[in-house]
Design a protein around this motif. Structure first.
Motif: not given
Length: 535
Positions: A342-346, A371-373, A408-413, A420-422
């Motif tokens: 399942s994919l996460a987003h903001v 290939g998943g980003e 995680l950094a690119a799409h959330l952090g 990234t841990t948070e």
């Protein structure tokens, strides 16, 4: 050893295909990424892997028991056959009118789910049978022939036939099938008097349409599967898990594929019920979290809770009535789009959300290196140290932590100004709360107090999230069994042969007709015996 005792359990999920081989020498298992274009490819690869581990040949397998979410996914994604409905004049819009109940009373912008077939694919014939089976308006063969010509020109692959009160008198439906077989020999036909011979036309029509919609797809797949297994040396009976928690023959499954809806999750419930019996647990919450979805089921006295109607593709979160009703015996469970993929987003309010959309097996989470980003739940679990990169899926897939961190950094952090841990912890917490909320709603609907239950967690991702889920639900006992990662496939090997025949007969007790009831039971007995002989 006696080769007749080797059995293969296969569960095709949205991300992984799980394969389990049991023989007197023990049990071996493997996970293979699901191959969407040809699901049988993953099964064959998994079969060879477990046979190599066990020192057996495919020819040593005496029985294959298979469950899949292919039927469910085809309905949810609306990628079934080009299908038409033939119904009684005046009842063309039954599936669109639904039951007229509002599943969310206070939502002024409530949108009802679209029917599986639009109005221009619903056709009518002039005929009428009353509730006791007496023919009021005879059906003319010439009218059926004219409609068959129109359907042929429209290029339909499958046709559902649902006439009013056909569960009492199916003569008109059978006449339609006879004409269609003559005029359109290559078209699949599903009769409501056979698929779901029960009163309440909305549920009966919907179930029959769903059966017709997925029938060509499942017939083709099951035929290819049997042929491919035979080519690989496993020329043995192939049985299918059905939604009620039992197994049926491949021929029955091909004729009534709607019974395969939720067949994969049903195997998980059987697995949990078997464990509950072995450990003397009377109240169990079955928690099955795989790569695409999470399933939660209540088990009381070693038996999963069952229902007569199941809803596919609920459009309003957890709300009964917001989905497509399928009238089949089914293990009652709640299913949400919360899995390892399942994919996460903001969202627009700068909140981390985990959507039902899954990375699946193609391309998969970022850490798969395929290939998943975008970041998935599996990426969060990897960054949090819950997964061993070198031993994921039994060592068959090497994970890449650096790609998880980058996603995680690119799409959330970066957007939320956190590490990234948070960000990974935020993803895990959100998906855990989504699952806990679904469990709470399911428990309330069934009048149960989950604090008195023991959780059994299985599936590839469930053990990673089970402890936190128990905290949220107030559950103080958790069981993670051996073979948890392939629990549903093991459940298939524990399932009994089963078949449920049902009929509806409207009758006042003051007018009880024992002859009619006896004839009804005789018809059901004949149907059940035919099933037993097919196994």
């Amino acid at each position: 050893m006696s080769t007749a005792q080797a059995r293969l359990g296969v569960d095709i999920g949205g991300t992984f295909t799980d394969v389990v081989l049991e023989s007197p020498q023990g049990r071996v298992s493997t996970k293979v990424l699901t191959t969407y274009a040809a699901p049988e490819d993953a099964i064959v690869e998994g079969m060879h892997r477990v046979c190599d581990k066990a020192g057996l040949r495919p020819a040593d397998i005496a029985q294959v028991i298979h469950g899949t979410t292919l039927a469910t996914n085809a309905l949810i994604e609306r990628r079934g056959a080009r299908t038409a409905l033939i119904t009684t004049e005046g009842f063309r819009d039954v599936i669109e009118m639904r039951s007229e109940s509002r599943f969310e009373q206070y939502d002024l912008n409530l949108v009802l789910p679209e029917p599986l077939l639009p109005r221009n694919r619903r056709y009518v014939l002039r005929e009428r049978v009353e509730a006791k089976g007496r023919v009021l308006i005879p059906l003319e063969r010439a009218e059926i022939e004219a409609l068959a010509e129109e359907l042929g020109e429209a290029g339909y692959d499958s046709i559902a036939v649902g006439l009013l009160h056909s569960y009492v008198n199916p003569a008109h439906e059978r006449m339609i099938r006879e004409v269609l077989a003559e005029k359109l020999p290559g078209v699949s036909v599903s009769l409501s008097s056979e698929v779901s011979p029960q009163m309440r036309e909305y549920e009966r029509f919907n179930t029959t349409i769903a059966n017709a919609y997925i029938k060509p797809l499942m017939e083709s797949y099951l035929r290819r599967l049997r042929e491919r297994l035979a080519q690989e040396g496993a020329d043995c009976p192939v049985l299918l898990m059905h939604s009620g928690g039992g197994i049926i023959s491949l021929e029955s499954a091909a004729e009534f594929p709607v019974r395969l809806v939720e067949s994969g999750p049903a195997g998980g419930a059987v697995f949990a019920a078997d464990l509950a019996a072995k450990h003397g647990l009377d109240r169990v919450l079955s928690f099955d979290m795989g790569g695409t979805t999470a399933k939660i089921c209540l088990i009381r006295n070693h038996a999963p809770k069952t229902a007569r109607v199941f809803e596919v593709a609920r459009s309003y979160r957890f709300k009964k009535g917001s989905g497509m009703p399928i009238s089949i015996p089914v293990i009652d469970m709640v299913e949400i789009g919360a899995g390892g993929g399942s994919l996460a987003h903001v969202d627009v309010m700068n909140r981390i959300q985990v959507r039902p959309e899954s990375a699946g097996s193609e391309p998969g989470p970022a850490c798969y290196g395929r290939g998943g980003e975008r970041p998935a739940v599996t990426d969060a679990d990897l960054v949090l140290g819950r997964l061993d990169p070198a031993r994921f899926a039994g060592g068959s897939i090497t994970l890449h932590p650096e790609r998880s961190e980058a996603a995680l950094a690119a799409h959330l952090g970066d957007q939320l100004e956190m590490g990234t841990t948070e960000a990974a912890w935020g993803v895990a917490e959100v998906v855990d709360e989504n699952m806990a909320n679904a469990a709470r709603v399911h428990a309330v609907e069934n009048g149960e107090d989950l604090s008195t239950y023991t959780m059994i967690a299985f599936g590839g991702a469930a053990p990673l999230h089970a402890a936190r889920l128990c905290e949220k639900l107030g559950i103080d006992r958790l069981l993670v069994p051996v073979g948890a990662g392939v629990g549903s496939a093991i459940g298939f090997l524990r399932a009994p042969f089963s078949f449920e025949a049902n009929r509806s007969e409207f009758m006042r007790l003051s007018d009880f007709d024992p002859v009619a009831v006896a004839a009804l039971f005789a018809e059901m007995e004949e149907e059940a015996r035919a099933f037993v002989h097919s196994c």
